[in-house]
Design an enzyme around this catalytic site. Structure first.
Site, PDB file in Angstrom:
ATOM      1  N   LYS A  66      15.718  22.089 -10.882  1.00  0.00           N
ATOM      2  CA  LYS A  66      15.084  20.860 -11.122  1.00  0.00           C
ATOM      3  C   LYS A  66      15.930  19.721 -11.781  1.00  0.00           C
ATOM      4  O   LYS A  66      16.924  20.305 -12.711  1.00  0.00           O
ATOM      5  CB  LYS A  66      13.808  21.020 -12.041  1.00  0.00           C
ATOM      6  CG  LYS A  66      12.602  21.773 -11.273  1.00  0.00           C
ATOM      7  CD  LYS A  66      12.174  20.747 -10.229  1.00  0.00           C
ATOM      8  CE  LYS A  66      11.170  19.834 -10.965  1.00  0.00           C
ATOM      9  NZ  LYS A  66      10.069  20.134 -11.661  1.00  0.00           N
TER      10      LYS A  66
ATOM     11  N   HIS B 207       0.753  -1.118  -0.145  1.00  0.00           N
ATOM     12  CA  HIS B 207       0.060   0.041   0.098  1.00  0.00           C
ATOM     13  C   HIS B 207       0.810   1.423   0.002  1.00  0.00           C
ATOM     14  O   HIS B 207       0.313   2.183   0.622  1.00  0.00           O
ATOM     15  CB  HIS B 207      -0.931   0.015   1.211  1.00  0.00           C
ATOM     16  CG  HIS B 207      -1.779  -1.405   1.361  1.00  0.00           C
ATOM     17  ND1 HIS B 207      -2.920  -1.599   0.945  1.00  0.00           N
ATOM     18  CD2 HIS B 207      -1.412  -2.397   2.073  1.00  0.00           C
ATOM     19  CE1 HIS B 207      -3.163  -2.837   1.136  1.00  0.00           C
ATOM     20  NE2 HIS B 207      -2.479  -3.303   1.864  1.00  0.00           N
TER      21      HIS B 207
ATOM     22  N   SER C 212      14.736  21.953 -15.811  1.00  0.00           N
ATOM     23  CA  SER C 212      13.651  22.749 -16.171  1.00  0.00           C
ATOM     24  C   SER C 212      14.015  24.187 -16.872  1.00  0.00           C
ATOM     25  O   SER C 212      15.193  24.652 -16.532  1.00  0.00           O
ATOM     26  CB  SER C 212      12.897  22.957 -14.937  1.00  0.00           C
ATOM     27  OG  SER C 212      12.067  24.222 -14.933  1.00  0.00           O
TER      28      SER C 212
END
Ligand code: ARG
Length: 469
Positions: free
Chosen positions: A288, A161, A282
């Site tokens: 990024k 999960h 980016s």
């Protein structure tokens, strides 16, 4: 016949030239020219067989083979002129052959049809694509084994999960990916068995009245046998659907792989460092580093499954035997093979450069009470029923949560407060190392077991490699 339709296929039957738009609309040469090497290979085998059966003279056979060989060279060096008027790869090559060698060129199509010809070409094409795909798959599997070897003892949390469940080793996690690809490889090998059957000789649909030798053509082309029913041979594309299904499964596996790499390389999980060469920045955010390769692969998995569905729908409800619908099989099939080989290649190149952030993995396993099951198992070994042990450990976890400590950081007195069965030896089970080391049965996560699994996997790849030679 009149000049207006002189360039049309089967022109004698037609009083009208083909509508200009329909000519473009029905042509497949823009995309099926890609199968030219297979078309030539098939035609050379066909001409060789026709001659051996006394249907062509040796001089005709030689003229055809020389002409086709030269056409192959023209196509390879880009000087071949493809024409929409000749509709598809088959007619383009045949027309050029007749230009080059005259009437012998017109005899090549004796005892066959484009229907069995195209089915043969696709099978030859897929067979060679699968060789490329298998090679990239093996490279990726080898890269996974190498990385797993480095991390046979690297502890990380295992998840269910997406919640921390139990400690595992990174090597064990990597070997799960290996297993998925191993089954994919088996599926590829298996689908080749059904691809590698030869339709040539089925002709348009009913076979041919010439005394052909289909076993000879099959052998020349490396097919395992001639197909058993002429109608089925020219119509069904189930082998292509099967390939697309295998490709979809591989892409599904790569998408899962991708998802984990993307998650693990994000700042809030921070389990791995992705190689710079496989990421981009980016245009606006200077900090990024985006995991483009896994993201693209994840995205491309949708497109391959789309092709599978397209091929299934293409075949659905088609009456026997050949229908023009089947010309629509090529673009999805080509794109499936291209996408698959490119994604596998990108992964095989990238995986060796993934670095694990061991301390982060370790701490995450510690933070998540990953050894709670081990404490329960400990109590069971001391005589407690499992359900009761589950309850007791739940209380211990709650204390850990409240005091921000892992189970291994609770004191002996605290643990004994939950159950008198606890003694000093409990701590050996509460450490992450103790937890993974205890799972040493086959398929388990213990470092020694993972090393053995890697060893067995290397042996498997070696054996498969020998089988391919
Ligand atoms: N271009 C056709 C295809 O891809 C070749 C077979 C054409 N046969 C025919 N009877 N029109 O399926």
């Amino acid at each position: 016949m009149t000049s207006v339709n002189s360039e049309k296929l089967s022109s004698a039957r037609f009083a009208q030239a083909t509508d200009a738009f329909v000519e473009v609309f029905t042509a497949s040469v823009d995309f099926d020219q890609r199968m030219a090497p297979q078309d030539i290979q098939g035609s050379i085998a066909h001409a060789t067989m026709l001659c051996a059966c006394g249907i062509l003279t040796e001089a005709e056979r030689d003229a055809i083979i020389n002409g086709l060989t030269q056409i192959g060279a023209e196509i390879a060096d880009g000087t071949f002129v493809w024409s929409i008027k000749q509709e598809d790869v088959h007619m383009n090559i045949e027309a050029r052959l007749t230009d080059m060698i005259g009437v012998a060129g017109k005899k090549l199509h004796t005892g066959r049809s484009r229907n069995d010809q195209v089915a043969t070409d696709i099978r030859l094409y897929l067979r060679s694509e699968i060789v490329q795909i298998t090679a990239q798959l093996t490279r990726l599997q080898t890269a996974i084994l190498d990385l797993a070897e480095q991390h046979a003892g690297t502890i990380m949390p295992g998840f269910t999960h997406l919640q921390v469940a139990q400690p595992i080793t990174f090597g064990h996690h990597l070997m799960a990916w290996f297993e998925m690809l191993r089954r994919d490889r088996e599926r590829l090998d298996d689908c080749v068995k059904r691809i590698n059957i030869m339709p040539l000789g089925a002709a348009a649909l009913a076979g041919t009245s010439y005394p052909i030798d289909r076993f000879m053509t099959a052998e020349l082309l490396g097919f395992s046998r001639p197909s058993a029913n002429s109608l089925d041979s020219v119509s069904d594309r189930d082998f292509a659907i099967e390939f697309a299904a295998v490709a979809s499964l591989i892409m599904m596996h790569l998408s899962r792989f991708s998802e984990e790499l993307i998650l693990w390389s994000s700042a809030f999980v921070d389990f791995i460092d992705m190689p710079d060469a496989f990421c981009t920045g980016s245009s606006i955010m200077p900090q990024k580093k985006n995991p483009d390769v896994p993201e693209l692969v994840r995205g491309k998995s949708g497109r391959v499954t789309g092709h599978l569905v397209a091929l299934l729908m293409l075949m659905k409800s088609q009456p026997l035997a050949y229908n023009k619908d089947n010309q629509e099989d090529k673009e999805p099939l080509f794109d499936t093979a291209d996408t698959l080989v490119n994604c596998l290649r990108a992964y095989a190149d990238m995986v060796p450069h993934i670095t694990a952030k061991k301390a982060n993995m370790y701490n995450a396993a510690k933070r998540g009470f990953a050894t709670a099951t081990d404490l329960a198992d400990y109590l069971v070994r001391k005589g407690m029923a499992f359900r009761d042990a589950h309850e007791v450990v739940g209380l211990a976890v709650r204390l850990g949560l409240e005091s921000q400590r892992d189970l291994s950081e609770l004191t002996l007195a605290e643990l004994q407060g939950f159950s008198a069965l606890v003694s000093e030896d409990v701590f050996a089970y509460l450490t992450l190392e103790g937890s993974v080391a205890a799972r040493q049965h086959i398929g388990g996560t213990a470092p020694e077991t993972v090393k053995a699994a890697i060893q067995a996997a290397r042996q498997l790849l070696d054996n498969l490699g020998m089988g391919m030679e």
